[in-house]
Design an enzyme around this catalytic site. Structure first.
Site, mmCIF file in Angstrom:
data_model
loop_
_atom_site.group_PDB
_atom_site.id
_atom_site.type_symbol
_atom_site.label_atom_id
_atom_site.label_comp_id
_atom_site.label_asym_id
_atom_site.label_seq_id
_atom_site.Cartn_x
_atom_site.Cartn_y
_atom_site.Cartn_z
ATOM 1 N N TYR A 193 13.405 -2.708 -4.503
ATOM 2 C CA TYR A 193 12.392 -2.775 -5.557
ATOM 3 C C TYR A 193 11.220 -1.818 -5.387
ATOM 4 C CZ TYR A 193 8.157 -4.412 -7.853
ATOM 5 O OH TYR A 193 6.990 -4.457 -8.563
ATOM 6 N N CYS A 233 0.812 -1.222 0.000
ATOM 7 C CA CYS A 233 0.000 0.000 0.000
ATOM 8 C C CYS A 233 0.842 1.268 0.000
ATOM 9 C CB CYS A 233 -0.871 0.070 1.251
ATOM 10 S SG CYS A 233 -1.844 -1.384 1.555
ATOM 11 N N ASN A 285 -0.424 1.123 5.825
ATOM 12 C CA ASN A 285 0.560 0.411 5.003
ATOM 13 C C ASN A 285 1.346 -0.516 5.922
ATOM 14 O OD1 ASN A 285 3.682 1.278 3.339
ATOM 15 N ND2 ASN A 285 2.364 -0.459 2.999
ATOM 16 N N GLY A 286 1.495 -1.775 5.492
ATOM 17 C CA GLY A 286 2.181 -2.769 6.324
ATOM 18 C C GLY A 286 1.199 -3.856 6.703
ATOM 19 N N GLY A 290 0.554 0.309 -5.177
ATOM 20 C CA GLY A 290 -0.680 -0.473 -5.156
ATOM 21 C C GLY A 290 -1.574 -0.084 -6.303
HETATM 22 P P1 AMP Z 1 9.548 -13.132 -11.117
HETATM 23 O O1 AMP Z 1 9.300 -13.103 -12.570
HETATM 24 O O2 AMP Z 1 8.418 -13.800 -10.372
HETATM 25 O O3 AMP Z 1 10.873 -13.672 -10.731
HETATM 26 O O4 AMP Z 1 9.471 -11.638 -10.608
HETATM 27 C C1 AMP Z 1 10.596 -10.828 -10.706
HETATM 28 C C2 AMP Z 1 10.194 -9.469 -11.157
HETATM 29 O O5 AMP Z 1 9.112 -9.001 -10.352
HETATM 30 C C3 AMP Z 1 11.341 -8.507 -11.002
HETATM 31 O O6 AMP Z 1 11.527 -7.886 -12.239
HETATM 32 C C4 AMP Z 1 10.906 -7.518 -9.940
HETATM 33 O O7 AMP Z 1 11.137 -6.195 -10.392
HETATM 34 C C5 AMP Z 1 9.423 -7.756 -9.763
HETATM 35 N N1 AMP Z 1 9.010 -7.881 -8.348
HETATM 36 C C6 AMP Z 1 9.730 -8.266 -7.292
HETATM 37 N N2 AMP Z 1 8.980 -8.261 -6.171
HETATM 38 C C7 AMP Z 1 7.762 -7.876 -6.524
HETATM 39 C C8 AMP Z 1 6.529 -7.640 -5.816
HETATM 40 N N3 AMP Z 1 6.449 -7.839 -4.503
HETATM 41 N N4 AMP Z 1 5.455 -7.237 -6.520
HETATM 42 C C9 AMP Z 1 5.532 -7.057 -7.841
HETATM 43 N N5 AMP Z 1 6.660 -7.247 -8.566
HETATM 44 C C10 AMP Z 1 7.754 -7.647 -7.933
#
Ligand code: AMP
Length: 487
Positions: free
Chosen positions: A269, A27, A128-129, A53
């Site tokens: 990220y 969030c 948030n959290g 979000g």
């Molecule tokens: P994956 O394809 O499942 O390995 O996701 C990796 C990609 O998702 C990376 O490019 C990250 O930038 C992004 N990512 C990492 N954590 C999250 C998150 N919690 N929510 C959405 N995207 C994420």
């Protein structure tokens, strides 16, 4: 084994915990007070927090009589509010929220802010959290007769405030907060007064800003920039602030944690690179991760590029340190949402195809270093490597500007269950084979923490499994460590 009464499962808590798991949520929060057209500012603030979000958005505005009006809905900020809505949301105080939750929590009634009329006036809350004892508190409140309207952990806070036996708003909020475990960065309005609070470990960012004679609290400084507000300071771990017109008062602090634990994944990220959180520039932190990654995992290659946009800063850092030319080798279509949030595996693969395309002129016949900020399920990278090969890449060297994600987050970042986290079940060599690259390298945990040591210590539970705040619901058998609520 003997368990105290409070821990003994009964029909009610089995019902609430198995049929109605509490979703984990990502969030962004925003609140403003003492500034005309507060809802418009909240709209702009939320617009710049959209990355935190994309499922729902809401704004509650409070007029001069202390009456709260709320507009919230499923969708992006720009889709949820019309100009007419913003005109109707009159007042100099507003509380806003953007939210994304895992499957199970994706319900319109979970959109925030939660707005209620209680003994002391209209109350709106943006959170948030994730609380780690939400299920336990909820079960207790249900036993006592509380009626819940959402499956969000944040509603527990509303009930705790409303049921507190103290007689001032300040004391009721303070009382409620002392029952909470886990992560909360909160903006609460009661009438035209705004309260800002952060849990004692400070998992999620919350910053205080000033605009004219009024005040703003929000998750990231990028939301201050868009409304021309000036950054004042961070809301510190355990701090509760009262913002009334042009006055900011520090209320009693929550009992201190052994040490603060801001979430390092915000820097990896989640936060926007143009934000500063916890004194750290997100862009500079990511560049430092990229530079360290280049030192730890050099590559013989012709060019380096990012998986845009989240890894842009880290890839620049890698290029600066290695001397390998930085290129724009992958294009991202900005009109597609995050691939990660698609509900099924098939959709996720398709999402990556919709989202990224290599620039043939950059990659053809070349040895390329691709930098991503993190690897979760490994689906994006697997698809990307395929696309790069199709575009003629000679060698692909994959670099990740954070350590392997091996554990789910219970404090407010959406991570899948452990079995879906590729880093928890596969070695680096196996992952390299799985996604089909010549070499693969992750930033080490020590290297990551060293790069941002001036701003820590941090919570690194998703990488290390070291959960700093007790996982009360897990310990009580009300949530699972392997498959946290919401999965
Ligand atoms: P994956 O394809 O499942 O390995 O996701 C990796 C990609 O998702 C990376 O490019 C990250 O930038 C992004 N990512 C990492 N954590 C999250 C998150 N919690 N929510 C959405 N995207 C994420």
């Amino acid at each position: 084994m003997h368990r105290p009464d409070t821990e003994r499962p009964n029909a009610r808590n089995i019902l609430t915990s198995t049929l109605d798991p509490l979703p984990r949520e990502e969030c962004g929060v925003f609140a403003v007070t003492g500034i005309p057209n507060a809802a418009e500012l909240a709209f702009l603030g939320l617009y710049s927090l959209q990355h935190r979000g994309q499922e729902s958005a809401g704004i509650c505005a409070v007029n001069g009589e202390g009456v709260a009006r709320v507009r919230k809905g499923i969708g992006l900020v720009a889709d949820v509010f019309t100009a007419e809505d913003l005109n109707e949301l009159e007042g100099t105080t507003a509380v806003g929220h953007v939210r994304y939750s895992t499957t199970g929590g994706s319900r319109p009634q979970n959109a925030q802010p939660i707005v209620v009329r209680y003994a002391q006036g209209d109350l709106a809350i943006s959170h948030n959290g994730n609380l780690t004892n939400a299920q336990e508190l909820r079960n207790r409140l249900v036993e006592e007769g509380a009626l819940f309207q959402t499956t969000s952990d944040s509603e527990v806070i509303v009930h705790l405030i409303a049921r507190s036996r103290h007689d001032t708003v300040e004391a009721q909020i303070d009382d409620a907060l002392t029952h909470l475990e886990g992560a909360f960065s909160l903006a609460i309005s009661v009438g035209e007064t705004v309260y800002a609070a952060v849990d004692s470990r400070g998992f999620r960012p919350l910053v205080l800003g000033r605009r004219g004679s009024g005040y703003v609290v929000t998750s990231e400084t990028c939301a201050l920039d868009i409304i021309d507000a000036e950054y004042v300071r961070d809301v510190e771990p355990g701090e509760v602030l009262k913002l009334e017109g042009s006055e900011v008062t520090k209320l009693r602090s929550l009992p201190p944690a052994p040490q603060p634990a801001p979430c390092v994944f915000e820097l990896v990220y989640f936060a926007r690179p143009d934000s500063r959180i916890w004194g750290a520039s997100v862009d500079r932190s990511r560049r430092a991760f990229g530079r360290q990654l280049a030192r730890e995992h050099p590559a013989e290659a012709d060019c380096v590029f990012a998986v845009p946009d989240s890894a842009n800063s880290a890839a620049l850092g890698y290029a600066e340190e290695s001397g390998i030319p930085y290129e724009l080798g992958l294009l991202r279509n900005h009109y597609v949402g995050r691939t990660f949030i698609q509900p099924s595996q098939a959709d996720r693969d398709f999402g990556a195809r919709m989202k990224y395309n290599p620039v043939r002129e950059v990659v053809e016949g070349r040895r390329v270093v691709v930098v991503d900020d993190s690897l979760v399920r490994g689906t994006t990278s697997t698809s990307l490597v395929k696309f790069l090969r199709q575009a003629g890449a000679r060698e692909v060297h994959f670099r990740i500007a954070s350590p392997p994600v091996r554990f789910p987050c219970f404090y407010g970042i959406d991570m899948p269950s452990r079995e879906e986290l590729v880093g928890s079940s596969h070695s680096v060599e196996e992952i390299a084979e799985l996604i089909g690259v010549e070499t693969m390298g992750y930033l080490s945990l020590e290297g990551m923490l060293e790069s941002v040591k001036d701003f820590g210590p941090f919570c690194d539970a998703c990488f290390s499994g070291n959960y700093t705040a007790p996982l009360v619901d897990v310990q009580r058998g009300l949530a699972s460590l392997e498959n946290p609520p919401g999965c």
